[in-house]
Scaffold this active site. Structure first.
Site, short mmCIF file in Angstrom:
data_model
loop_
_atom_site.label_atom_id
_atom_site.label_comp_id
_atom_site.label_asym_id
_atom_site.label_seq_id
_atom_site.Cartn_x
_atom_site.Cartn_y
_atom_site.Cartn_z
N HIS A 35 64.87 11.47 9.38
CA HIS A 35 66.33 11.50 9.33
C HIS A 35 66.79 12.92 9.06
CE1 HIS A 35 65.11 7.36 8.55
NE2 HIS A 35 66.23 7.01 9.10
N HIS A 265 72.31 10.64 12.34
CA HIS A 265 71.64 10.01 11.20
C HIS A 265 70.13 10.02 11.36
CE1 HIS A 265 71.21 6.94 7.98
NE2 HIS A 265 70.20 6.55 8.71
N GLU A 414 70.69 -9.84 -12.23
CA GLU A 414 69.22 -9.82 -12.29
C GLU A 414 68.65 -8.62 -11.55
OE1 GLU A 414 71.05 -12.29 -11.00
OE2 GLU A 414 71.00 -13.82 -12.57
N HIS A 476 67.49 -24.18 -9.46
CA HIS A 476 67.02 -23.44 -10.64
C HIS A 476 65.54 -23.65 -10.92
CE1 HIS A 476 71.26 -22.89 -11.15
NE2 HIS A 476 71.17 -22.36 -12.34
#
Lengths: 671, 671
Positions: A35, A265, A414, A476
C-alpha cells in the site's frame, strides 16, 4: 495540493518527508504489492511527530518510558519501516526495506510485533491498533500512579485511518478512552476520504469530529501537509486534559498520478508514474537510495532521544534497588518468586477443605491470593463483574481520580476490552486479565487471535462455559467455543475441573510470557476432585490420570471442567460392574500435545476403549479418541451435537444426555 | 417518578402497561431467573408503540408488510412475550408465560427466532438486534422500490439498551443507517443509566444524543414514562426523513424497591417487594392473572391490524398473478425453477473450457448467472468489492437515490454487514450475500453464529482463504478459520476446488432455507479439475471421488479447495510409483457427515492409508483420517501447524511444506 509551495516553504521538512515517500514507492514497487498511498499521504504528519514530539531512542527500543507510536492503519507499514530505518533502528536495515513483504524479512506486509524493534503492536486488522492504544494509555496512567512521573511519563500516539474508525471495536475503545479521560492518548486521523472501494462517502458520512467530541475527546482539525499546523496541533494535544484526536486532512498518494483515488490506496508500481512522483518531490535519487545528508538529518532525530534515555536511567538508578528490580521484573513479565508457594498453599488448603464451588468462584479464590503479591495485575470485566468473579477484595476501581485502581469497568465492550488488554501487555509492566461469558469470546475473537499471533500472555477469564449456564439459553451457551479457542495456534485453553486445577491454570497463565490463556470456567458449583494434595502442578502436563482403573483397565474416560465430575460418576458405575475404568482429566489440550509421546502414551495407553465427555461439541476430540499416529483405539464422545436451550442447567444436562449413565452406556457399547 | 400522577392522568394507558409489568414480575419470580427491570422500565414506551403506531396482525404474524418490532435488549424478553400474549398471538399462551425459561417453552431466556410468532429475530448478544434492524430497513426500502408502496410500506422499530449502544457492532450499523438515510428505522433507546455492574457512568459517559446526530440520525429526547411524549415522538419519527433515535429517559424496575439500581436489572424475586410493586401499580390481581377488561383492551389493539392486513391482501390480489407468485416465492426463500438449469449450463461450459481462475473469480462467474434470474439477491462487501468479486455487471449501487440498487458498500464493517444481512433474510424477500477476507470471519463471527442459531440462509463470501493470500501476512491469512466455521453447528462451509464446485456450492447455498453458508474462496488461480461434465451436483453429498486409484487402491488423499490441485499432483507422483491413489474432494464436511454411513464408507473405504491436505490447521481433520466408529485406518495430515507469514504465495506453500511431494512422502511413510 501545491507541493512546490510546500517544498519551498519548508525545505528541510519536505526532504525528510520525501525520503519516506521515496522508500515507500521503491519498496512497494519492488514487492509488486503493498500500500503506497497511505505513507505518502501521512509522511508529513509522521515526520513532524518523530522530529518534534515523539520521545524515543532507537538504541534502546525497549526503554519503558518511551513514547509509543502505533500505526493502527497497518497496511501503511512502509511508513513505519521507513521511519525506523531513517531514524537508525539497527535492525531495520535498507536490505530489510528492499525485502519488503518477502519470506524471512522483518518488513512483513503489515507490521508484526516482534519482527523488528520499534513495532509496538501488530496491526493490519483494522481498528485493533487504536484499541490497543487505549490499553497502552491505561498502562501508562497506572504505572505513573505507581512509580511516579519521574519514571513513567510518556504518551501514546496513533495513526488511524477511515477503516479503523468504521470498525466497531474502535468505538468501544474510543468511548472507553473518553470515559477514562486518557489525556496521554493522541490519535492522528488520516482523513484522506479514500477507502479501497472508492470515496469514503460510498459507505460513510459520519461527522467524525462531532462523534469524537460526543465521546469525550478533544478534537483539532488541520491540514495534514502543513508542518506548522501539525506541530501546533501536537503541542496542543499534549497539553490537553482529554484524549485528543487530530483530524489530518491529507491527500492519499500525494504527488502521484493516483493521488486522491482508491487506486492510490494500493500498490503503485508503474515505473513512469513512480518517476513522475519522485520528480514532483524533487527526489532525484536512485531506488532505495537516501542521500547522506538526508539520512544524517533523520539519524540526528533518532539520536536526540539518547539524552532522555540516559536521564531516565540515571533517575531509575537513583531509586532503591528493590524498586529497580521490581520494574525489571514486571517489564520482563516475570512472576514474583513467591507465587508458586502461595498457589501451593491454596491448593493444599482446598484439597483438604474440598469446597463445592463454581470454578469462576475458584478463580476468584486464586485471584485473592495472586493480586496482593502481583501489583502488576489489572483486572476487569465487560459489565459482568459479579458473574465473572474478577474483582478481588483489595482492588479499587481504576478511574480518573484513582489511577492506582486496578479494576476496570470495561462496559459492554468485550472486543475493546480484549484489545485494550493486549495493549497493556504490549506496553509492559502490566498483567491484565478480563472477564466475560465464554460465549462472548465471539465478540472478542479478533483481539484474542492477535494476542496469540503476537505472543503476548493476555488472560481471558471466560465464565459460564457451557449449557451449565442454564436459563439464559442458546445465545449465551457456548458449544463450539472451546473448539474455536483450541483451534487457535499459540493459545492455552484451560478448563479446570475444580479449585485445585483452577489454581494450577492460573499459575500457568501467569507464568507464561508468550502465550495467551483462555480460562473456561463454570457458572455451576463443582465438587473438589483433587482431594489429595500434590505440590506438583499436574495441569502443566495438560492431562493426567485423575483416577486409575481398579482391576484390568478396560476403559479410559477423558473429560474437562464440569464434566470430570460426570466422568468420575461414570467410573463408579462401571467399576461397580467390574469394568476397570481410568479417568483422565484434560485441563489443557495444548500442554498435553506438547508433552513427549511417551508421557501421552502413559496417560492414554493403547488397548482400553475411550469415551470423551465434554459439554461442548465433538469437533477436535477425535484427536484424543484415537491413538498416536498408527495406533488404534475405539472411541466415542458424549457431549453436545447442536446449540443449547433455555432451561435450568440440570434439566439441560439430562435432556442433552450428558450424564454418567450415558457415558457408562457408551463405554459398554464399545466393549 | 410519580407513579400515582401517571396512573391518574392516563388511567387506561397505565393499566395496560401495568399488565406488562405484572406479567414480567410474575414470570421472573416463577423462573427465579431473568431480567425484570427492563420490561418494567420500558412498558410505557412499548404500550404506546403497540397501541398507536405498530402495524401488526397477531393472526397473520408473517404478513410481509407488517411493521417489525425488534427487542435488541433481548434480556428484557418478558416485555416482548407480554406484548405477544396480551395482543393475542395464539401461540403465546399464558402457560408459555408461566413456563418462562423452562425446557420446551416458547419463552426462552432471550427471544429466540422461530420459537413463537412475533419474534422477528434472536436477541440477547447485545448490539445484534439493532444491527439486524438496519438490514430489515434496507430490505423494506429495497422491496418498496421493487414492488411499490402499495405492497411494501412499513417500518422497523427497535428497543435498544445501553449495552447495545456500547457494543461496537451497533456503531457499525448506526453509521451505515445514517449514511443510507434509512428513515423507516426508529430506535427507542432505553436510557435508564443502569447496567449490570452499576451506573452506566462507571464505564461510559458518551453523549449518545450527539453521537447519533454525528452519524446522521434525527434524535428526540423524551420522558419514557409520559404516554403523550412517547406518542408525539413516534409520530415525529415516522415523519422524519432520517433514521430516528428516541432517547427515552426511563426508570429501570419502575415502582419496585430496586428501581434505578443495578439490582433492578436482574431477577426480582422477593415476594414482599413484588407485592409492594404491584400495589404501587394499583394491580391487585393474582399471579399471571390479567383481568378480562384489560385483556380485552389489549386484544382490541391486536385486532386493529386485521383491516390493514385485509386491505393489503386485497391490493396484493389485484396485482398480476405472476407478481403474486414472485412475492410468495421470495418470502418462502424458494429459488427460481430455472436456477438449476442455469447452474448446469455454467458447469458444462466451464468443464469444457477449463479456465484457470481463482475461486473468488469463479464465484463472480456464478453470480453473473444467478443475479439476473434472482432479483431478490442483494450483494455487497466490507470495502473489498474488487477482491471479493461480489459485484456483478447488472448490479447498481443501493443508495438513497437508487433504492433499486442491489449492491451495498458496507464499508469496513464486517460485523455490521453480517448482522444486517441476517436482518434482510429475517425480514424476508431478500437473499443477501456479502464478502470480506476469510480471516475477518473473526470480526463477523457473533452474527455468523446467530445466523446458524436462527436457521437463516445468509451467505458469507469469504475470499483469500489461506496462506495463498500471500504478502499481506499472518494477520490476513486464515489458518484456524475453516475449523471455526466448521465447528459452528448448522453451518455449511463450502471450500470448492474449481469453478464447477463453486457453482455447485452456490446452488446449494441458495437452495438452503435454514442453514447459512460460508464460501471459502481463493485469491490465487486454480485449474479446472472437474473437466468431465456431470449434471448432478456432486458437492451436495459433501465429498466424492474426484479421481480413483489406478490399480490396487493403497492410499486415499482427502483435500478441499486449493489443495485438491496438490492432491491430484501427489496422486500423479504416487501412481507413477505404482501406488494406487484415490483423491476425494471434500467441499463440504457437513453435507458429507449428513450422508448415510454407506455412502461415506464408499467414498472412504477401509484399508487404504489416508492423508488429508488443507492449507489450514489439522483441528477437526482427525474425524476423517480415521474410519467410522470402530473402524481403523492409518492417517495423517499435511497443512499448517502455526500462523502464516508474509511472502509470495508460492514461497509460503513451499516453506510450510504444503506440496505434492510432501503429501506423497507422507503416504509412503504410512504404507
Amino acid at each position: 495540493m501545491d507541493i512546490a509551495a510546500l517544498r519551498k516553504s519548508h525545505p528541510d521538512h519536505w526532504t525528510k518527508a520525501a525520503a519516506i515517500r521515496a522508500l515507500t514507492l521503491d519498496a512497494v514497487a519492488a514487492a509488486k504489492s503493498g500500500h503506497s498511498g497511505m505513507p505518502m499521504g501521512m509522511a508529513d504528519v509522521a515526520t513532524v511527530l518523530y522530529e518534534k514530539h515523539l520521545r524515543f531512542d532507537p538504541r534502546n527500543p525497549d526503554w519503558p518510558d518511551r513514547d509509543r507510536f502505533i500505526l493502527s492503519a497497518g497496511h501503511g507499514s512502509m511508513l513505519l519501516y521507513s521511519l525506523l530505518h531513517l531514524t537508525g533502528y539497527a535492525d531495520m536495515t535498507i536490505d530489510e526495506i528492499r525485502n519488503f513483504r518477502q519470506w524471512g524479512a522483518r518488513t512483513a506486509g503489515h507490521p508484526e510485533y516482534g519482527h523488528a524493534s520499534g513495532i509496538e503492536t501488530t496491526t493490519g486488522p483494522l481498528g485493533q491498533g487504536i484499541s490497543n492504544a487505549v490499553g497502552f494509555a491505561i498502562a501508562e496512567e497506572s504505572l505513573r500512579a505507581r512509580f511516579g512521573p519521574r519514571l513513567m511519563d510518556h504518551r501514546t500516539y496513533v495513526i488511524a485511518g477511515d477503516g479503523c474508525l468504521m470498525e466497531g471495536v474502535s468505538q468501544e475503545a474510543i468511548t472507553l478512552a473518553g470515559r477514562q479521560r486518557l489525556s496521554r492518548l493522541i490519535v492522528l486521523w488520516d482523513n484522506n476520504n479514500i477507502t479501497i472501494d472508492g470515496s469514503v462517502d460510498l459507505a460513510d458520512r459520519t461527522d467524525q469530529v462531532a462523534r469524537f467530541r460526543a465521546c469525550g475527546w478533544e478534537v483539532i482539525e488541520i491540514d495534514g501537509h502543513d508542518p506548522d499546523a501539525i506541530d501546533a496541533a501536537l503541542t496542543a494535544a499534549r497539553a490537553s486534559d482529554l484524549p485528543t484526536m487530530i483530524a489530518c486532512k491529507t491527500h492519499i498518494a500525494l504527488g502521484h498520478a493516483a493521488q486522491d483515488t482508491s487506486k492510490g490506496h494500493g500498490a503503485l508500481t508503474d515505473p513512469d508514474q513512480l518517476a513522475a512522483a519522485k520528480q514532483a518531490y524533487g527526489w532525484s535519487h536512485g531506488p532505495f537510495e537516501i542521500p547522506s545528508d538526508v539520512k544524517a538529518a533523520w539519524e540526528e532525530i533518532g539520536r536526540r532521544g539518547a539524552s532522555g534515555f540516559d536521564a531516565w536511567t540515571a533517575r531509575l538508578e537513583a531509586t532503591p534497588p528493590a524498586r529497580q528490580a521490581e520494574i525489571a521484573r514486571i517489564f520482563a513479565r516475570e512472576v514474583p518468586k513467591k507465587l508458586t508457594a502461595r498457589i501451593r498453599a491454596l491448593k493444599k488448603q482446598v484439597s483438604e477443605e474440598a469446597p463445592k464451588v463454581a470454578t469462576r468462584k475458584s478463580s476468584e479464590m486464586v485471584l485473592e491470593v495472586v493480586n496482593p503479591i502481583m501489583p502488576e495485575t489489572i483486572g476487569g470485566s465487560a459489565d459482568l463483574s459479579g458473574s465473572n468473579n474478577t474483582r478481588t477484595g483489595d482492588m479499587t476501581v481504576f478511574d480518573v481520580e484513582n489511577r492506582k485502581g486496578r479494576y476496570i469497568h470495561y462496559g459492554i465492550r468485550e472486543h475493546g476490552m480484549a484489545a485494550a488488554m493486549n495493549g497493556m501487555v504490549l506496553h509492559g509492566g502490566i498483567r491484565p486479565y478480563g472477564g466475560t461469558f465464554m460465549c462472548f469470546t465471539d465478540y472478542a475473537r479478533p483481539a484474542m487471535r492477535l494476542a496469540a499471533l503476537m505472543k503476548v500472555p493476555t488472560v481471558f477469564v471466560m465464565t459460564h462455559d457451557s449449557i451449565g449456564l442454564g436459563e439464559d439459553g442458546p445465545t449465551h451457551q457456548p458449544v463450539e467455543h472451546l473448539a474455536i479457542s483450541r483451534a487457535t495456534p499459540n493459545t492455552h485453553v484451560f478448563r479446570p475441573c475444580d479449585t485445585v486445577e483452577t489454581a494450577e491454570a492460573w499459575e500457568l497463565a501467569l507464568q507464561s510470557k508468550d502465550t495467551p490463556s483462555v480460562l473456561s470456567l463454570t457458572r455451576q458449583g463443582l465438587p473438589t476432585l483433587r482431594t489429595t494434595h500434590k505440590t506438583k502442578n499436574l495441569s502443566a502436563q495438560g492431562a493426567y490420570v485423575l483416577a486409575d482403573a481398579e482391576g484390568k483397565r478396560r476403559a479410559i474416560l477423558l473429560a474437562t471442567g464440569s464434566e470430570v465430575e460426570i466422568a468420575m460418576a461414570a467410573r463408579d458405575l462401571l467399576q461397580a460392574e467390574g469394568i476397570g475404568t481410568r479417568v483422565v482429566s484434560m485441563p489443557c489440550w495444548e500442554l498435553f500435545e506438547a508433552q513427549d509421546e511417551r508421557y501421552r502414551r502413559r496417560v492414554l495407553p493403547a488397548g482400553p476403549v475411550r469415551v470423551a465427555v465434554e459439554a461442548g461439541i465433538r469437533f477436535g476430540w477425535d484427536r484424543w479418541l484415537y491413538g498416536e499416529r498408527g495406533r488404534r483405539e475405539k472411541g466415542t464422545f458424549v457431549g453436545m451435537h447442536e446449540f443449547g436451550a433455555s432451561a435450568p442447567a440440570g434439566v439441560l444436562y439430562e435432556q442433552f444426555g450428558i450424564t454418567a449413565e450415558a457415558v457408562a452406556a457408551e463405554v459398554k457399547s464399545l466393549l
